[in-house]
Scaffold this motif. Structure first.
Motif, mmCIF file in Angstrom:
data_model
loop_
_atom_site.group_PDB
_atom_site.id
_atom_site.type_symbol
_atom_site.label_atom_id
_atom_site.label_comp_id
_atom_site.label_asym_id
_atom_site.label_seq_id
_atom_site.Cartn_x
_atom_site.Cartn_y
_atom_site.Cartn_z
ATOM 1 N N ILE A 158 47.854 -17.436 -2.865
ATOM 2 C CA ILE A 158 47.581 -18.713 -2.184
ATOM 3 C C ILE A 158 46.352 -18.574 -1.291
ATOM 4 O O ILE A 158 45.462 -19.449 -1.295
ATOM 5 C CB ILE A 158 48.808 -19.177 -1.354
ATOM 6 N N GLN A 159 46.268 -17.463 -0.552
ATOM 7 C CA GLN A 159 45.088 -17.248 0.315
ATOM 8 C C GLN A 159 43.826 -17.160 -0.546
ATOM 9 O O GLN A 159 42.790 -17.749 -0.206
ATOM 10 C CB GLN A 159 45.235 -15.975 1.164
ATOM 11 N N ALA A 160 43.920 -16.444 -1.665
ATOM 12 C CA ALA A 160 42.758 -16.308 -2.567
ATOM 13 C C ALA A 160 42.359 -17.675 -3.128
ATOM 14 O O ALA A 160 41.175 -18.007 -3.197
ATOM 15 C CB ALA A 160 43.089 -15.340 -3.700
ATOM 16 N N TYR A 173 51.858 -15.001 -1.798
ATOM 17 C CA TYR A 173 51.141 -15.235 -0.542
ATOM 18 C C TYR A 173 49.654 -14.898 -0.710
ATOM 19 O O TYR A 173 48.776 -15.713 -0.382
ATOM 20 C CB TYR A 173 51.744 -14.390 0.592
ATOM 21 N N ASP A 174 49.375 -13.709 -1.252
ATOM 22 C CA ASP A 174 47.975 -13.298 -1.478
ATOM 23 C C ASP A 174 47.252 -14.284 -2.391
ATOM 24 O O ASP A 174 46.086 -14.619 -2.172
ATOM 25 C CB ASP A 174 47.929 -11.904 -2.131
ATOM 26 N N LYS A 205 42.763 -20.550 -1.793
ATOM 27 C CA LYS A 205 42.123 -21.348 -0.737
ATOM 28 C C LYS A 205 40.688 -20.868 -0.500
ATOM 29 O O LYS A 205 39.757 -21.673 -0.462
ATOM 30 C CB LYS A 205 42.928 -21.253 0.562
ATOM 31 N N SER A 206 40.506 -19.555 -0.362
ATOM 32 C CA SER A 206 39.171 -19.060 -0.010
ATOM 33 C C SER A 206 38.199 -19.153 -1.187
ATOM 34 O O SER A 206 37.005 -19.334 -0.989
ATOM 35 C CB SER A 206 39.246 -17.640 0.538
ATOM 36 N N GLU A 247 52.988 -22.215 3.201
ATOM 37 C CA GLU A 247 51.530 -22.069 3.059
ATOM 38 C C GLU A 247 50.853 -23.244 2.373
ATOM 39 O O GLU A 247 49.630 -23.348 2.385
ATOM 40 C CB GLU A 247 51.207 -20.781 2.278
ATOM 41 N N CYS A 248 51.640 -24.078 1.709
ATOM 42 C CA CYS A 248 51.029 -25.120 0.882
ATOM 43 C C CYS A 248 51.382 -26.523 1.366
ATOM 44 O O CYS A 248 51.400 -27.469 0.581
ATOM 45 C CB CYS A 248 51.426 -24.947 -0.576
#
Ligand code: GDP
Length: 299
Positions: free
Chosen positions: A173-175, A170-171, A177-178, A212-213
């Motif tokens: 994927i967020q990283a 999860y972390d 993206k950002s 998330e994706c």
């Protein structure tokens, strides 16, 4: 080059044996077909594929009015290329930013090594890559991935050993993206005690990825050790029941004379082989290109 070197054993197991065999014949007859059949089955091409190839060979010999046994090798080369083209797909679907590659497989098959090599390859193509240390179970797996990351100058998102793999992914994927990463590659745990256990471990991670994706390009690559032959096929069947697999990575082809597994595993699973490993060096993980593969075996 490296591919040819890596396929030396399979060349001995298939091509060299065919060479020796045809030399002992003065005409093409049933005995020759039977001997060829045995060579192909021994090389793990699988019974079905072998039968198909032998039937096609019979047809071609008849159509071309071939009488010289020495010409059988050339025909076999054609037929093997065609069989491999049916099962190959060297392309990875990495259209979106980010794209996500999930990598699954049993411990020891070469999963971490393959991730390091894929990451290196993609970075070499100019892509921004991020790694997720999703195998939080195996001792040393996180550090091993970090070493690969350092080697290629690629960041690794990790938590502590024993932590929740779904949280790491999860972390990551967020990283991804950002940070506007092109490709996120996620390692996963590979403790295959039984199907239920595997489902528990991978299910949660894939649930996060699915959530998330949405709309992102995805690949789920299953890594298999070619030296384990039919065992690899059994493993693959279990993984396929637990999760969608978009492609196979077949490692350690350099360690086996039974390289025909490339065809049989893919045919049985109806999943294409995308990458093959022919050694331990960075450049030894290669896109699976049937023509190049067969050339390396036959020339
Ligand atoms: P994991 O447990 O699945 O992550 O496996 P590792 O990535 O740690 O690899 C296990 C061993 O297999 C290591 O010693 C690798 O160097 C080796 N290995 C991986 N791929 C290949 C390959 O294509 N050829 C050879 N000869 N060894 C390989």
């Amino acid at each position: 080059g490296r591919l040819k070197e890596g396929l030396t054993k399979t060349k001995k197991g298939i091509t060299d044996r065919v060479d020796d065999m045809v030399k002992s014949y003065t005409k093409i007859d049933e005995d020759l077909f039977e001997e060829l059949e045995e060579i192909l089955i021994t090389a793990d091409l699988g019974v079905n594929t072998t039968m198909e190839i032998i039937d096609q060979l019979r047809d071609r010999v008849r159509e071309n009015k071939t009488t010289d046994p020495m010409e059988v090798k050339g025909l076999l080369k054609e037929l093997l290329t065609e069989a491999l083209e049916e099962v190959a797909d060297p392309n990875l679907n990495l259209e979106t930013t980010p794209s996500v590659i999930m990598v699954v497989g049993v411990n020891g098959v070469g999963k971490t090594t393959s991730i390091g090599k894929i990451a290196h390859k993609l970075k070499g193509e100019g892509k921004k890559v991020l790694l997720a240390a999703g195998d939080t179970f195996r001792a040393g797996a996180i550090d091993q991935l970090k070493i690969w990351g350092e080697r290629s100058g690629i960041d690794v998102i990790s938590h502590q050993e024993g932590s929740d793999p779904a949280a790491v992914v999860y972390d990551a994927i967020q990283a991804a993206k950002s940070r506007k990463v092109d490709v996120l590659i996620c390692d996963t745990a590979g403790r295959l005690h039984n199907k239920k256990n595997l489902m528990n471990e991978l299910g949660k991670v894939f649930k996060i990825v699915n959530r998330e994706c949405d709309g992102l390009s995805r690949e789920s690559l299953l890594v298999l050790d070619a030296t384990t032959g039919q065992n690899a096929i059994q493993q693959a069947k279990i993984f396929k029941e637990v999760t969608n697999i978009s492609g196979l990575v077949l490692t350690k082809l350099d360690g086996t004379a039974k390289g025909g597994i490339v065809i049989s595993v893919s045919k049985e699973l109806k999943v294409p082989v995308k990458l093959i490993g022919v050694g331990e060096k960075l450049e030894d993980l290669q896109s699976f290109e049937p023509k190049t593969f067969v050339e390396a075996l036959f020339d």
